[in-house]
Design a protein around this motif. Sequence first.
Motif, PDB file in Angstrom:
ATOM      1  N   TYR A 127       0.847  -1.194   0.000  1.00 57.13           N
ATOM      2  CA  TYR A 127       0.000   0.000   0.000  1.00 57.13           C
ATOM      3  C   TYR A 127       0.880   1.241   0.000  1.00 57.13           C
ATOM      4  N   TYR A 128       0.433   2.243  -0.760  1.00 61.49           N
ATOM      5  CA  TYR A 128       1.183   3.496  -0.873  1.00 61.49           C
ATOM      6  C   TYR A 128       0.231   4.660  -0.684  1.00 61.49           C
ATOM      7  N   ARG A 129       0.777   5.741  -0.113  1.00 59.27           N
ATOM      8  CA  ARG A 129       0.020   6.978   0.040  1.00 59.27           C
ATOM      9  C   ARG A 129       0.608   7.994  -0.912  1.00 59.27           C
ATOM     10  N   LEU A 130      -0.255   8.752  -1.579  1.00 62.51           N
ATOM     11  CA  LEU A 130       0.199   9.800  -2.487  1.00 62.51           C
ATOM     12  C   LEU A 130       0.199  11.117  -1.734  1.00 62.51           C
ATOM     13  N   ASP A 131       1.367  11.737  -1.626  1.00 63.13           N
ATOM     14  CA  ASP A 131       1.517  13.051  -0.999  1.00 63.13           C
ATOM     15  C   ASP A 131       1.729  14.078  -2.107  1.00 63.13           C
ATOM     16  N   TYR A 132       0.739  14.923  -2.339  1.00 63.01           N
ATOM     17  CA  TYR A 132       0.847  15.955  -3.371  1.00 63.01           C
ATOM     18  C   TYR A 132       1.558  17.186  -2.819  1.00 63.01           C
ATOM     19  N   ASN A 133       2.230  17.920  -3.716  1.00 68.66           N
ATOM     20  CA  ASN A 133       2.819  19.195  -3.292  1.00 68.66           C
ATOM     21  C   ASN A 133       1.707  20.237  -3.188  1.00 68.66           C
ATOM     22  N   SER A 134       2.049  21.448  -2.804  1.00 74.52           N
ATOM     23  CA  SER A 134       1.037  22.461  -2.498  1.00 74.52           C
ATOM     24  C   SER A 134       0.169  22.840  -3.698  1.00 74.52           C
ATOM     25  N   ASP A 135       0.721  22.837  -4.901  1.00 76.41           N
ATOM     26  CA  ASP A 135      -0.099  23.197  -6.058  1.00 76.41           C
ATOM     27  C   ASP A 135      -0.686  21.984  -6.772  1.00 76.41           C
ATOM     28  N   GLY A 136      -0.396  20.783  -6.303  1.00 74.00           N
ATOM     29  CA  GLY A 136      -0.992  19.569  -6.852  1.00 74.00           C
ATOM     30  C   GLY A 136      -0.409  19.113  -8.174  1.00 74.00           C
ATOM     31  N   SER A 137       0.751  19.637  -8.541  1.00 70.49           N
ATOM     32  CA  SER A 137       1.334  19.283  -9.836  1.00 70.49           C
ATOM     33  C   SER A 137       2.215  18.040  -9.770  1.00 70.49           C
ATOM     34  N   ALA A 138       2.657  17.646  -8.581  1.00 69.83           N
ATOM     35  CA  ALA A 138       3.522  16.472  -8.435  1.00 69.83           C
ATOM     36  C   ALA A 138       3.193  15.779  -7.117  1.00 69.83           C
ATOM     37  N   PHE A 139       3.613  14.522  -7.026  1.00 72.15           N
ATOM     38  CA  PHE A 139       3.353  13.775  -5.809  1.00 72.15           C
ATOM     39  C   PHE A 139       4.537  12.891  -5.464  1.00 72.15           C
ATOM     40  N   VAL A 140       4.548  12.455  -4.215  1.00 71.44           N
ATOM     41  CA  VAL A 140       5.556  11.536  -3.711  1.00 71.44           C
ATOM     42  C   VAL A 140       4.819  10.298  -3.223  1.00 71.44           C
ATOM     43  N   LEU A 141       5.369   9.127  -3.543  1.00 68.84           N
ATOM     44  CA  LEU A 141       4.799   7.877  -3.060  1.00 68.84           C
ATOM     45  C   LEU A 141       5.454   7.506  -1.748  1.00 68.84           C
ATOM     46  N   GLU A 142       4.640   7.187  -0.765  1.00 70.25           N
ATOM     47  CA  GLU A 142       5.152   6.792   0.538  1.00 70.25           C
ATOM     48  C   GLU A 142       4.548   5.436   0.878  1.00 70.25           C
ATOM     49  N   LYS A 143       5.401   4.445   1.104  1.00 73.39           N
ATOM     50  CA  LYS A 143       4.919   3.113   1.447  1.00 73.39           C
ATOM     51  C   LYS A 143       4.370   3.141   2.865  1.00 73.39           C
ATOM     52  N   ILE A 144       3.172   2.548   3.035  1.00 72.18           N
ATOM     53  CA  ILE A 144       2.535   2.537   4.344  1.00 72.18           C
ATOM     54  C   ILE A 144       2.092   1.120   4.686  1.00 72.18           C
ATOM     55  N   THR A 145       1.777   0.922   5.933  1.00 72.04           N
ATOM     56  CA  THR A 145       1.209  -0.333   6.392  1.00 72.04           C
ATOM     57  C   THR A 145      -0.143  -0.022   7.011  1.00 72.04           C
ATOM     58  N   LEU A 146      -1.176  -0.699   6.545  1.00 71.26           N
ATOM     59  CA  LEU A 146      -2.516  -0.476   7.077  1.00 71.26           C
ATOM     60  C   LEU A 146      -2.766  -1.429   8.236  1.00 71.26           C
ATOM     61  N   GLU A 147      -3.275  -0.874   9.318  1.00 78.48           N
ATOM     62  CA  GLU A 147      -3.643  -1.687  10.473  1.00 78.48           C
ATOM     63  C   GLU A 147      -5.078  -2.160  10.293  1.00 78.48           C
ATOM     64  N   ASN A 148      -5.314  -3.445  10.379  1.00 72.24           N
ATOM     65  CA  ASN A 148      -6.644  -4.049  10.238  1.00 72.24           C
ATOM     66  C   ASN A 148      -7.382  -3.531   9.002  1.00 72.24           C
ATOM     67  N   PRO A 149      -6.830  -3.728   7.831  1.00 70.09           N
ATOM     68  CA  PRO A 149      -7.495  -3.201   6.630  1.00 70.09           C
ATOM     69  C   PRO A 149      -8.761  -3.996   6.293  1.00 70.09           C
ATOM     70  N   GLU A 150      -9.849  -3.299   6.173  1.00 72.50           N
ATOM     71  CA  GLU A 150     -11.097  -3.882   5.690  1.00 72.50           C
ATOM     72  C   GLU A 150     -11.316  -3.322   4.282  1.00 72.50           C
ATOM     73  N   ILE A 151     -10.839  -4.049   3.291  1.00 74.28           N
ATOM     74  CA  ILE A 151     -10.786  -3.567   1.927  1.00 74.28           C
ATOM     75  C   ILE A 151     -11.931  -4.175   1.114  1.00 74.28           C
ATOM     76  N   THR A 152     -12.609  -3.307   0.372  1.00 73.41           N
ATOM     77  CA  THR A 152     -13.600  -3.733  -0.618  1.00 73.41           C
ATOM     78  C   THR A 152     -13.056  -3.315  -1.970  1.00 73.41           C
ATOM     79  N   LEU A 153     -12.934  -4.257  -2.881  1.00 71.95           N
ATOM     80  CA  LEU A 153     -12.380  -3.987  -4.207  1.00 71.95           C
ATOM     81  C   LEU A 153     -13.519  -3.915  -5.213  1.00 71.95           C
ATOM     82  N   VAL A 154     -13.666  -2.765  -5.880  1.00 73.75           N
ATOM     83  CA  VAL A 154     -14.710  -2.572  -6.876  1.00 73.75           C
ATOM     84  C   VAL A 154     -14.086  -2.806  -8.250  1.00 73.75           C
ATOM     85  N   LYS A 155     -14.584  -3.824  -8.943  1.00 66.11           N
ATOM     86  CA  LYS A 155     -14.053  -4.176 -10.264  1.00 66.11           C
ATOM     87  C   LYS A 155     -15.119  -3.932 -11.308  1.00 66.11           C
ATOM     88  N   GLU A 156     -14.689  -3.820 -12.540  1.00 65.69           N
ATOM     89  CA  GLU A 156     -15.621  -3.682 -13.652  1.00 65.69           C
ATOM     90  C   GLU A 156     -15.874  -5.033 -14.245  1.00 65.69           C
TER      91      GLU A 156
END
Length: 148
Positions: free
Chosen positions: A119-148
């Motif tokens: 899992y990664y979090r997207l950190d945008y800069n102040s004007d939203g033109s670029a982002f940084v990926l930060e690897k994270i760990t989710l505690e007790n993730p309850e994930i629902t995946l919506v597929k087409e």
Amino acid sequence: MTFYTYSYLTTHHSTWQYARIGLLIALLIVFIGLFVHYLRNQWNVKYKDLSIITATLLLLVLGLQINSLVSLQSATKQTGQITATVQQVAKQLKVKPGKLSINATTTGSDLLVKSPKGYYRLDYNSDGSAFVLEKITLENPEITLVKE
């Protein structure tokens, strides 16, 4: 937490649009039929009243359709932005975009990406033109995946 797949984001279409268009065509056919029948039998007022009611319904559904098309156009533009973000993330992570899922259908803050690498979090800069990926760990993730 709900995650949306890349295929869902790229192929998500509203089927109600087609139903409303079908309803518009049906109402238009009924209106034309009633109006022609009224013109042939002008002494029978019930066909005039029915054609007025049908025309009113036709205008109401047409207004709803136009409103819905404007909303769909806005949503399509926002979905295009989020799919471009998913493509950029896939390029940085060196995976195919189809293997990624994201927790929103529009760009904004607090975006999380689910990939085969974690899992990664997207950190945008102040004007939203670029982002940084930060690897994270989710505690007790309850994930629902919506597929087409």
